[in-house]
Scaffold this motif. Structure first.
Motif, PDB file in Angstrom:
ATOM      1  N   ILE A  88      -4.389  10.053  -0.997  1.00  0.00           N
ATOM      2  CA  ILE A  88      -4.327   9.205  -2.185  1.00  0.00           C
ATOM      3  C   ILE A  88      -3.743   7.873  -1.727  1.00  0.00           C
ATOM      4  O   ILE A  88      -2.638   7.838  -1.187  1.00  0.00           O
ATOM      5  CB  ILE A  88      -3.442   9.826  -3.285  1.00  0.00           C
ATOM      6  CG1 ILE A  88      -3.985  11.180  -3.720  1.00  0.00           C
ATOM      7  CG2 ILE A  88      -3.318   8.879  -4.470  1.00  0.00           C
ATOM      8  CD1 ILE A  88      -3.046  11.963  -4.613  1.00  0.00           C
ATOM      9  N   GLU A  89      -4.475   6.802  -1.903  1.00  0.00           N
ATOM     10  CA  GLU A  89      -4.015   5.491  -1.443  1.00  0.00           C
ATOM     11  C   GLU A  89      -4.146   4.475  -2.560  1.00  0.00           C
ATOM     12  O   GLU A  89      -5.206   4.346  -3.183  1.00  0.00           O
ATOM     13  CB  GLU A  89      -4.808   5.045  -0.217  1.00  0.00           C
ATOM     14  CG  GLU A  89      -4.313   3.722   0.358  1.00  0.00           C
ATOM     15  CD  GLU A  89      -4.941   3.402   1.696  1.00  0.00           C
ATOM     16  OE1 GLU A  89      -4.691   4.176   2.649  1.00  0.00           O
ATOM     17  OE2 GLU A  89      -5.671   2.393   1.782  1.00  0.00           O
ATOM     18  N   ILE A  90      -3.055   3.752  -2.805  1.00  0.00           N
ATOM     19  CA  ILE A  90      -2.992   2.779  -3.894  1.00  0.00           C
ATOM     20  C   ILE A  90      -2.516   1.456  -3.313  1.00  0.00           C
ATOM     21  O   ILE A  90      -1.539   1.421  -2.566  1.00  0.00           O
ATOM     22  CB  ILE A  90      -2.030   3.238  -5.006  1.00  0.00           C
ATOM     23  CG1 ILE A  90      -2.258   4.719  -5.348  1.00  0.00           C
ATOM     24  CG2 ILE A  90      -2.191   2.376  -6.248  1.00  0.00           C
ATOM     25  CD1 ILE A  90      -1.158   5.336  -6.181  1.00  0.00           C
ATOM     26  N   CYS A  91      -3.184   0.387  -3.666  1.00  0.00           N
ATOM     27  CA  CYS A  91      -2.813  -0.932  -3.148  1.00  0.00           C
ATOM     28  C   CYS A  91      -2.579  -1.894  -4.312  1.00  0.00           C
ATOM     29  O   CYS A  91      -3.365  -1.930  -5.262  1.00  0.00           O
ATOM     30  CB  CYS A  91      -3.887  -1.474  -2.220  1.00  0.00           C
ATOM     31  SG  CYS A  91      -3.487  -3.067  -1.474  1.00  0.00           S
ATOM     32  N   TYR A  92      -1.476  -2.667  -4.207  1.00  0.00           N
ATOM     33  CA  TYR A  92      -1.116  -3.632  -5.237  1.00  0.00           C
ATOM     34  C   TYR A  92      -0.965  -5.024  -4.626  1.00  0.00           C
ATOM     35  O   TYR A  92      -0.581  -5.170  -3.466  1.00  0.00           O
ATOM     36  CB  TYR A  92       0.223  -3.271  -5.885  1.00  0.00           C
ATOM     37  CG  TYR A  92       0.312  -1.883  -6.455  1.00  0.00           C
ATOM     38  CD1 TYR A  92      -0.170  -1.593  -7.727  1.00  0.00           C
ATOM     39  CD2 TYR A  92       0.907  -0.850  -5.722  1.00  0.00           C
ATOM     40  CE1 TYR A  92      -0.076  -0.312  -8.254  1.00  0.00           C
ATOM     41  CE2 TYR A  92       1.005   0.429  -6.242  1.00  0.00           C
ATOM     42  CZ  TYR A  92       0.512   0.698  -7.503  1.00  0.00           C
ATOM     43  OH  TYR A  92       0.612   1.957  -8.020  1.00  0.00           O
TER      44      TYR A  92
ATOM     45  N   TYR B  55      -6.697  -1.600  -5.671  1.00  0.00           N
ATOM     46  CA  TYR B  55      -7.602  -0.453  -5.624  1.00  0.00           C
ATOM     47  C   TYR B  55      -6.807   0.840  -5.696  1.00  0.00           C
ATOM     48  O   TYR B  55      -5.610   0.870  -5.413  1.00  0.00           O
ATOM     49  CB  TYR B  55      -8.482  -0.484  -4.376  1.00  0.00           C
ATOM     50  CG  TYR B  55      -7.761  -0.329  -3.046  1.00  0.00           C
ATOM     51  CD1 TYR B  55      -7.315   0.911  -2.578  1.00  0.00           C
ATOM     52  CD2 TYR B  55      -7.572  -1.436  -2.211  1.00  0.00           C
ATOM     53  CE1 TYR B  55      -6.680   1.046  -1.359  1.00  0.00           C
ATOM     54  CE2 TYR B  55      -6.939  -1.311  -0.984  1.00  0.00           C
ATOM     55  CZ  TYR B  55      -6.493  -0.073  -0.563  1.00  0.00           C
ATOM     56  OH  TYR B  55      -5.847   0.068   0.650  1.00  0.00           O
ATOM     57  N   PHE B  56      -7.492   1.882  -6.101  1.00  0.00           N
ATOM     58  CA  PHE B  56      -6.911   3.223  -6.202  1.00  0.00           C
ATOM     59  C   PHE B  56      -7.930   4.194  -5.629  1.00  0.00           C
ATOM     60  O   PHE B  56      -9.009   4.360  -6.180  1.00  0.00           O
ATOM     61  CB  PHE B  56      -6.601   3.555  -7.663  1.00  0.00           C
ATOM     62  CG  PHE B  56      -5.809   4.817  -7.855  1.00  0.00           C
ATOM     63  CD1 PHE B  56      -6.375   6.073  -7.624  1.00  0.00           C
ATOM     64  CD2 PHE B  56      -4.490   4.772  -8.260  1.00  0.00           C
ATOM     65  CE1 PHE B  56      -5.647   7.234  -7.797  1.00  0.00           C
ATOM     66  CE2 PHE B  56      -3.755   5.934  -8.444  1.00  0.00           C
ATOM     67  CZ  PHE B  56      -4.331   7.160  -8.205  1.00  0.00           C
ATOM     68  N   LYS B  57      -7.598   4.813  -4.500  1.00  0.00           N
ATOM     69  CA  LYS B  57      -8.486   5.770  -3.854  1.00  0.00           C
ATOM     70  C   LYS B  57      -7.882   7.160  -3.976  1.00  0.00           C
ATOM     71  O   LYS B  57      -6.766   7.403  -3.509  1.00  0.00           O
ATOM     72  CB  LYS B  57      -8.692   5.410  -2.385  1.00  0.00           C
ATOM     73  CG  LYS B  57      -9.356   4.055  -2.157  1.00  0.00           C
ATOM     74  CD  LYS B  57      -9.487   3.749  -0.673  1.00  0.00           C
ATOM     75  CE  LYS B  57     -10.139   2.392  -0.449  1.00  0.00           C
ATOM     76  NZ  LYS B  57     -10.233   2.070   1.008  1.00  0.00           N
TER      77      LYS B  57
ATOM     78  N   THR C 181       0.835  -1.203   0.000  1.00  0.00           N
ATOM     79  CA  THR C 181       0.000   0.000   0.000  1.00  0.00           C
ATOM     80  C   THR C 181       0.866   1.248   0.000  1.00  0.00           C
ATOM     81  O   THR C 181       1.782   1.376   0.823  1.00  0.00           O
ATOM     82  CB  THR C 181      -0.931   0.012   1.229  1.00  0.00           C
ATOM     83  OG1 THR C 181      -1.746  -1.157   1.211  1.00  0.00           O
ATOM     84  CG2 THR C 181      -1.815   1.254   1.223  1.00  0.00           C
ATOM     85  N   TYR C 182       0.569   2.134  -0.912  1.00  0.00           N
ATOM     86  CA  TYR C 182       1.285   3.410  -1.092  1.00  0.00           C
ATOM     87  C   TYR C 182       0.299   4.518  -0.741  1.00  0.00           C
ATOM     88  O   TYR C 182      -0.696   4.714  -1.442  1.00  0.00           O
ATOM     89  CB  TYR C 182       1.742   3.501  -2.541  1.00  0.00           C
ATOM     90  CG  TYR C 182       2.655   4.660  -2.896  1.00  0.00           C
ATOM     91  CD1 TYR C 182       3.945   4.430  -3.351  1.00  0.00           C
ATOM     92  CD2 TYR C 182       2.214   5.990  -2.847  1.00  0.00           C
ATOM     93  CE1 TYR C 182       4.780   5.473  -3.739  1.00  0.00           C
ATOM     94  CE2 TYR C 182       3.040   7.034  -3.201  1.00  0.00           C
ATOM     95  CZ  TYR C 182       4.321   6.764  -3.648  1.00  0.00           C
ATOM     96  OH  TYR C 182       5.154   7.806  -4.023  1.00  0.00           O
ATOM     97  N   ARG C 183       0.560   5.224   0.350  1.00  0.00           N
ATOM     98  CA  ARG C 183      -0.377   6.245   0.836  1.00  0.00           C
ATOM     99  C   ARG C 183       0.286   7.622   0.852  1.00  0.00           C
ATOM    100  O   ARG C 183       1.368   7.803   1.420  1.00  0.00           O
ATOM    101  CB  ARG C 183      -0.862   5.903   2.237  1.00  0.00           C
ATOM    102  CG  ARG C 183      -1.859   6.915   2.819  1.00  0.00           C
ATOM    103  CD  ARG C 183      -2.194   6.561   4.253  1.00  0.00           C
ATOM    104  NE  ARG C 183      -2.857   5.259   4.344  1.00  0.00           N
ATOM    105  CZ  ARG C 183      -2.985   4.581   5.479  1.00  0.00           C
ATOM    106  NH1 ARG C 183      -2.493   5.073   6.606  1.00  0.00           N
ATOM    107  NH2 ARG C 183      -3.601   3.416   5.481  1.00  0.00           N
ATOM    108  N   THR C 184      -0.372   8.581   0.248  1.00  0.00           N
ATOM    109  CA  THR C 184       0.095   9.970   0.229  1.00  0.00           C
ATOM    110  C   THR C 184      -0.957  10.859   0.881  1.00  0.00           C
ATOM    111  O   THR C 184      -2.120  10.836   0.482  1.00  0.00           O
ATOM    112  CB  THR C 184       0.331  10.455  -1.213  1.00  0.00           C
ATOM    113  OG1 THR C 184       1.321   9.641  -1.833  1.00  0.00           O
ATOM    114  CG2 THR C 184       0.795  11.905  -1.225  1.00  0.00           C
TER     115      THR C 184
END
Length: 455
Positions: A238-242, A205-207, A174-177
């Motif tokens: 902004i949160e992106i999960c792979y 997901y991409f939030k 998870t990459y959170r900004t």
């Protein structure tokens, strides 16, 4: 040596997901504990941060402007560099953990473990030990079957305890900004890790408060998310999960790009007479580029110290690294690349994150980078800063990347359209955020959750 904790401290996973950030790294945790009763205040990591910062501030005032502590028969005069907020941990009712970087007057950085007790606003320090000096650990943390953690010597530790998972790894990343205050129209560029021969990356997901566009740089093929932001987006996340499947990377053949292009300088990895002279002296008498590259690898370990302190480190500035002889992984590898290119060894840069190996979830201490050099038809991955931290693995890291990592991007001076007003992107790991044309930092957090491989 640092004092060793004799009695283990017990923790159950229902109270806390406690972690050990290894690869010669540090002890960490992720989730807050539930109180044993309604009479015990619920402590969150912000309370622990206030507690440790208050202690250091009070002791600094008593120490004539320095935090003083004894280490190896010396009395150290230290200044606070940072509290590792990603490692703050509530170990149970009125028992807490903090990890802090403190720097001495000679520029050495000490990673210090603190144990605290008490409630919010009234915490006391029960134990203080030096964990690492300039990134090199004096001990590691190992979990026993009874779910307790023990300090163990770093000598002769297993590869997993030292941060290496071989063969394959599988995890959610998870990459959170968190965006800062925005008072003007803004733009942000965030790396988009892609699948290749060594990693499979699936977006879960991409939030985001706004829609995104995917850009690609023509030089290296890196992809990135591009978003335009407005003042109302300030403070939003902004949160992106792979889902990532990664395999260990060894020496490999890659015919997709001409290796000669990696002899060319970059803005912060220039060619110079100084680099040429240093490299020629180091490789003198060495037969073949493989032996020369190993000599440069060993030279970088001997010359550089892993110190994230002061001004200038962390930019991948080879000249800075050469002059100051310290820095983080970007500086180590930029210095090596400059030397390698000066003796006609193609070398290139890559960046991403290292996934902790002896725990299965939690926070990650920022980005990590590495390099590759080319000889005899093959690319050799190397990780000099990790080889420096863990001498037992210095040979492994000359020709290997472990499975427990993810690559965001590779190359330097990335050019995309539209691109930042500041010019080509030096390297892409953290977001590049421009507010009204000015570069601004955003808060970045990485998290992971290891997933058992399907049978």
């Amino acid at each position: 040596m640092a004092r060793i904790l004799v009695e283990p401290f017990a923790m159950t996973w229902c109270k806390i997901i406690l972690a050990v950030l290894v690869g010669c790294t540090v002890f960490t945790a992720c989730e807050k504990a539930k109180s044993a009763s309604d009479d015990v205040p619920n402590v969150v990591t912000a309370d622990i941060q206030v507690g440790i910062e208050k202690h250091i501030e009070e002791q600094t005032k008593l120490g004539d402007g320095y935090f003083k502590m004894s280490f190896k028969d010396e009395r150290l005069n230290l200044k606070l560099v940072r509290v590792h907020t990603e490692y703050l941990a509530n170990l149970g009712p009125q028992r807490h953990f903090a990890c802090v970087d403190l720097a001495s007057t000679d520029g050495f950085v000490y990673d210090v473990d603190f144990f605290l007790s008490g409630n919010p606003g009234d915490m006391t320090i029960t134990e203080t030990t030096v964990h690492k000096t300039n990134g090199q650990p004096l001990y590691l943390w190992e979990q026993k079957q009874d779910k307790t953690w023990h300090r163990v010597p770093s000598d002769n530790a297993s590869p997993e305890l030292l941060g290496v998972i071989k063969d394959n790894d599988r995890f959610e990343f998870t990459y959170r900004t968190t965006l800062p205050e925005i008072n003007k129209t803004s733009r942000v560029w965030i790396p988009l890790p892609v699948s290749d021969e060594y990693q499979s990356v699936e977006l879960k997901y991409f939030k985001s408060p706004v829609s995104y566009e995917i850009l690609e740089d023509n030089e290296y093929g890196n992809k990135m998310y591009f978003m335009e932001l407005n003042p109302e987006n300030g403070g939003e996340i902004i949160e992106i999960c792979y889902l990532v499947n990664r395999r260990e990377k060894g020496v490999y053949e890659d015919k997709s790009l001409d290796p000669e292009k990696y002899l060319h300088p970059n803005r912060m990895v220039p060619s110079s007479n100084e680099f040429s002279q240093i490299a020629k002296n180091v490789v003198e008498g060495k037969l073949g580029n493989l032996a020369k590259a190993r000599a440069l690898y060993d030279h970088t370990i001997d010359r550089m110290k892993y110190i994230k302190y002061g001004e200038g480190w962390g930019k991948g500035d080879a000249v800075y690294a050469c002059d100051v002889k310290s820095g983080n992984c970007t500086d180590f590898h930029s210095y090596f690349i400059a030397l390698a290119r000066s003796v006609d060894i193609p070398a290139r840069f890559a960046i991403g994150a290292s996934i902790p190996s002896s725990r299965n979830d939690g926070g990650i201490d920022g980005y990590h980078c590495w390099a590759e050099f080319y000889t005899d038809g093959n690319w050799w991955p190397i990780d000099i800063s990790e080889g420096d931290k863990c001498s037992a693995l210095s040979t492994y890291y000359f020709g290997h990347n472990p499975a427990n990592r993810i690559e965001f991007s590779h190359g330097r001076d990335l050019v995309v359209e539209p691109g930042p007003i500041s010019g080509p992107i030096n390297f892409l790991a953290y977001p590049v955020l421009e507010i009204g044309g000015e570069t601004v930092k955003a808060k970045v957090e990485f998290f992971f959750n290891r997933i058992p491989s399907p049978v």
